[in-house]
Motif scaffolding. Structure first.
Motif, PDB file in Angstrom:
ATOM      1  N   PHE A 143      85.150  52.363  32.196  1.00 25.42           N
ATOM      2  CA  PHE A 143      86.542  52.605  31.813  1.00 25.42           C
ATOM      3  C   PHE A 143      87.148  53.727  32.657  1.00 25.42           C
ATOM      4  O   PHE A 143      88.240  53.586  33.203  1.00 25.42           O
ATOM      5  CB  PHE A 143      86.616  52.952  30.317  1.00 25.42           C
ATOM      6  CG  PHE A 143      87.983  53.349  29.862  1.00 25.42           C
ATOM      7  CD1 PHE A 143      88.954  52.375  29.637  1.00 25.42           C
ATOM      8  CD2 PHE A 143      88.302  54.683  29.658  1.00 25.42           C
ATOM      9  CE1 PHE A 143      90.224  52.741  29.218  1.00 25.42           C
ATOM     10  CE2 PHE A 143      89.567  55.043  29.237  1.00 25.42           C
ATOM     11  CZ  PHE A 143      90.533  54.076  29.014  1.00 25.42           C
ATOM     12  N   PHE A 144      86.451  54.856  32.762  1.00 29.32           N
ATOM     13  CA  PHE A 144      86.957  55.974  33.553  1.00 29.32           C
ATOM     14  C   PHE A 144      87.117  55.585  35.021  1.00 29.32           C
ATOM     15  O   PHE A 144      88.073  55.982  35.677  1.00 29.32           O
ATOM     16  CB  PHE A 144      86.041  57.193  33.437  1.00 29.32           C
ATOM     17  CG  PHE A 144      85.989  57.817  32.062  1.00 29.32           C
ATOM     18  CD1 PHE A 144      87.046  57.721  31.167  1.00 29.32           C
ATOM     19  CD2 PHE A 144      84.856  58.511  31.657  1.00 29.32           C
ATOM     20  CE1 PHE A 144      86.990  58.307  29.912  1.00 29.32           C
ATOM     21  CE2 PHE A 144      84.785  59.104  30.410  1.00 29.32           C
ATOM     22  CZ  PHE A 144      85.855  59.009  29.531  1.00 29.32           C
ATOM     23  N   THR A 145      86.180  54.802  35.540  1.00 30.32           N
ATOM     24  CA  THR A 145      86.268  54.353  36.932  1.00 30.32           C
ATOM     25  C   THR A 145      87.530  53.515  37.149  1.00 30.32           C
ATOM     26  O   THR A 145      88.244  53.695  38.138  1.00 30.32           O
ATOM     27  CB  THR A 145      85.019  53.526  37.313  1.00 30.32           C
ATOM     28  OG1 THR A 145      83.863  54.357  37.208  1.00 30.32           O
ATOM     29  CG2 THR A 145      85.116  52.975  38.726  1.00 30.32           C
ATOM     30  N   GLU A 146      87.798  52.614  36.204  1.00 31.88           N
ATOM     31  CA  GLU A 146      88.951  51.718  36.329  1.00 31.88           C
ATOM     32  C   GLU A 146      90.280  52.408  36.055  1.00 31.88           C
ATOM     33  O   GLU A 146      91.288  52.075  36.670  1.00 31.88           O
ATOM     34  CB  GLU A 146      88.801  50.545  35.359  1.00 31.88           C
ATOM     35  CG  GLU A 146      87.662  49.615  35.699  1.00 31.88           C
ATOM     36  CD  GLU A 146      87.371  48.607  34.592  1.00 31.88           C
ATOM     37  OE1 GLU A 146      88.118  48.563  33.585  1.00 31.88           O
ATOM     38  OE2 GLU A 146      86.379  47.873  34.727  1.00 31.88           O
ATOM     39  N   ARG A 147      90.308  53.352  35.122  1.00 28.90           N
ATOM     40  CA  ARG A 147      91.581  53.879  34.628  1.00 28.90           C
ATOM     41  C   ARG A 147      91.932  55.290  35.079  1.00 28.90           C
ATOM     42  O   ARG A 147      93.050  55.733  34.835  1.00 28.90           O
ATOM     43  CB  ARG A 147      91.576  53.848  33.099  1.00 28.90           C
ATOM     44  CG  ARG A 147      91.428  52.463  32.513  1.00 28.90           C
ATOM     45  CD  ARG A 147      92.714  51.661  32.544  1.00 28.90           C
ATOM     46  NE  ARG A 147      93.590  52.152  31.505  1.00 28.90           N
ATOM     47  CZ  ARG A 147      94.814  52.628  31.721  1.00 28.90           C
ATOM     48  NH1 ARG A 147      95.329  52.642  32.910  1.00 28.90           N
ATOM     49  NH2 ARG A 147      95.539  53.080  30.736  1.00 28.90           N
ATOM     50  N   CYS A 148      91.009  56.005  35.718  1.00 26.05           N
ATOM     51  CA  CYS A 148      91.268  57.407  36.054  1.00 26.05           C
ATOM     52  C   CYS A 148      91.189  57.651  37.548  1.00 26.05           C
ATOM     53  O   CYS A 148      90.477  58.545  38.008  1.00 26.05           O
ATOM     54  CB  CYS A 148      90.296  58.315  35.312  1.00 26.05           C
ATOM     55  SG  CYS A 148      90.464  58.213  33.544  1.00 26.05           S
ATOM     56  N   GLY A 149      91.928  56.863  38.277  1.00 24.23           N
ATOM     57  CA  GLY A 149      91.949  57.011  39.727  1.00 24.23           C
ATOM     58  C   GLY A 149      92.835  58.158  40.176  1.00 24.23           C
ATOM     59  O   GLY A 149      93.440  58.873  39.377  1.00 24.23           O
ATOM     60  N   ARG A 150      92.908  58.287  41.452  1.00 23.83           N
ATOM     61  CA  ARG A 150      93.690  59.363  42.074  1.00 23.83           C
ATOM     62  C   ARG A 150      95.147  59.338  41.635  1.00 23.83           C
ATOM     63  O   ARG A 150      95.751  60.378  41.413  1.00 23.83           O
ATOM     64  CB  ARG A 150      93.565  59.235  43.590  1.00 23.83           C
ATOM     65  CG  ARG A 150      94.233  60.328  44.343  1.00 23.83           C
ATOM     66  CD  ARG A 150      93.991  60.269  45.816  1.00 23.83           C
ATOM     67  NE  ARG A 150      93.778  58.922  46.314  1.00 23.83           N
ATOM     68  CZ  ARG A 150      93.781  58.597  47.585  1.00 23.83           C
ATOM     69  NH1 ARG A 150      93.981  59.527  48.484  1.00 23.83           N
ATOM     70  NH2 ARG A 150      93.581  57.369  47.971  1.00 23.83           N
ATOM     71  N   ASP A 151      95.721  58.129  41.481  1.00 24.60           N
ATOM     72  CA  ASP A 151      97.133  58.035  41.099  1.00 24.60           C
ATOM     73  C   ASP A 151      97.390  58.627  39.718  1.00 24.60           C
ATOM     74  O   ASP A 151      98.400  59.299  39.493  1.00 24.60           O
ATOM     75  CB  ASP A 151      97.611  56.585  41.165  1.00 24.60           C
ATOM     76  CG  ASP A 151      96.771  55.638  40.325  1.00 24.60           C
ATOM     77  OD1 ASP A 151      95.569  55.904  40.137  1.00 24.60           O
ATOM     78  OD2 ASP A 151      97.311  54.621  39.856  1.00 24.60           O
ATOM     79  N   VAL A 152      96.479  58.418  38.779  1.00 27.70           N
ATOM     80  CA  VAL A 152      96.631  58.969  37.424  1.00 27.70           C
ATOM     81  C   VAL A 152      96.521  60.490  37.471  1.00 27.70           C
ATOM     82  O   VAL A 152      97.340  61.197  36.876  1.00 27.70           O
ATOM     83  CB  VAL A 152      95.581  58.371  36.459  1.00 27.70           C
ATOM     84  CG1 VAL A 152      95.641  59.042  35.102  1.00 27.70           C
ATOM     85  CG2 VAL A 152      95.783  56.874  36.317  1.00 27.70           C
ATOM     86  N   VAL A 153      95.529  60.995  38.172  1.00 29.66           N
ATOM     87  CA  VAL A 153      95.338  62.439  38.285  1.00 29.66           C
ATOM     88  C   VAL A 153      96.548  63.082  38.959  1.00 29.66           C
ATOM     89  O   VAL A 153      97.066  64.103  38.493  1.00 29.66           O
ATOM     90  CB  VAL A 153      94.030  62.769  39.049  1.00 29.66           C
ATOM     91  CG1 VAL A 153      93.904  64.268  39.297  1.00 29.66           C
ATOM     92  CG2 VAL A 153      92.823  62.242  38.274  1.00 29.66           C
ATOM     93  N   ASN A 154      97.039  62.487  40.027  1.00 28.66           N
ATOM     94  CA  ASN A 154      98.207  63.026  40.724  1.00 28.66           C
ATOM     95  C   ASN A 154      99.440  63.014  39.836  1.00 28.66           C
ATOM     96  O   ASN A 154     100.245  63.953  39.862  1.00 28.66           O
ATOM     97  CB  ASN A 154      98.475  62.247  42.013  1.00 28.66           C
ATOM     98  CG  ASN A 154      97.440  62.526  43.077  1.00 28.66           C
ATOM     99  OD1 ASN A 154      96.744  63.546  43.045  1.00 28.66           O
ATOM    100  ND2 ASN A 154      97.310  61.620  44.033  1.00 28.66           N
TER     101      ASN A 154
END
Length: 137
Positions: free
Chosen positions: A16-27
């Motif tokens: 889940f974290f791999t799919e949903r917490c990419g660079r775009d979300v963090v940025n």
């Protein structure tokens, strides 16, 4: 929570974290955008309640299960207050169930464990294997 259930939960959380917490979300979070959908899904999975007994509405895990989950969250730089919420949930139950002296000892143990987990997560995030480090390279 038995080992098989813990492993399954951690594998699911990792995917889940791999799919949903990419660079775009963090940025986006760094720009002030709250990831409401991400947090809703995390709550629906019961992750903030990982160390709360099932009969109290939680997942039924232990402090070790919570720390393993928080290590994963740190590795993926999950930009929501998962650690704080999980600890608050544990603390609320402790306040209701324990004598003040027992609460203080347990709180100290939890804080030490979380501090160790935070340092480990911080080191993991600087690792070349970390998805955040490798995505910025």
């Amino acid at each position: 929570m038995d080992r098989e259930t813990r492993d399954m939960l951690l594998e699911t959380a990792d995917r889940f974290f791999t799919e949903r917490c990419g660079r775009d979300v963090v940025n986006a979070v760094e720009k002030g955008v709250w990831p409401a959908d991400l947090w809703k899904e995390i709550e629906e999975m019961g992750l903030p309640l990982i160390a709360v007994d099932e009969d109290k509405g939680g997942v039924g895990g232990t402090l070790a299960d919570m720390l393993a989950l928080l290590r994963l969250a740190g590795f993926h730089a999950v930009p929501v207050p998962l650690a704080e919420t999980a600890l608050a949930n544990c603390w609320s139950l402790l306040r209701a169930a324990c004598r003040p002296q027992a609460r203080a000892r347990l709180c100290l143990a939890v804080c030490r464990s979380v501090a160790i987990g935070s340092v480990a997560s911080s080191i993991a995030c600087r690792s070349p294997r970390s998805p955040i480090v490798s995505s910025r390279s």
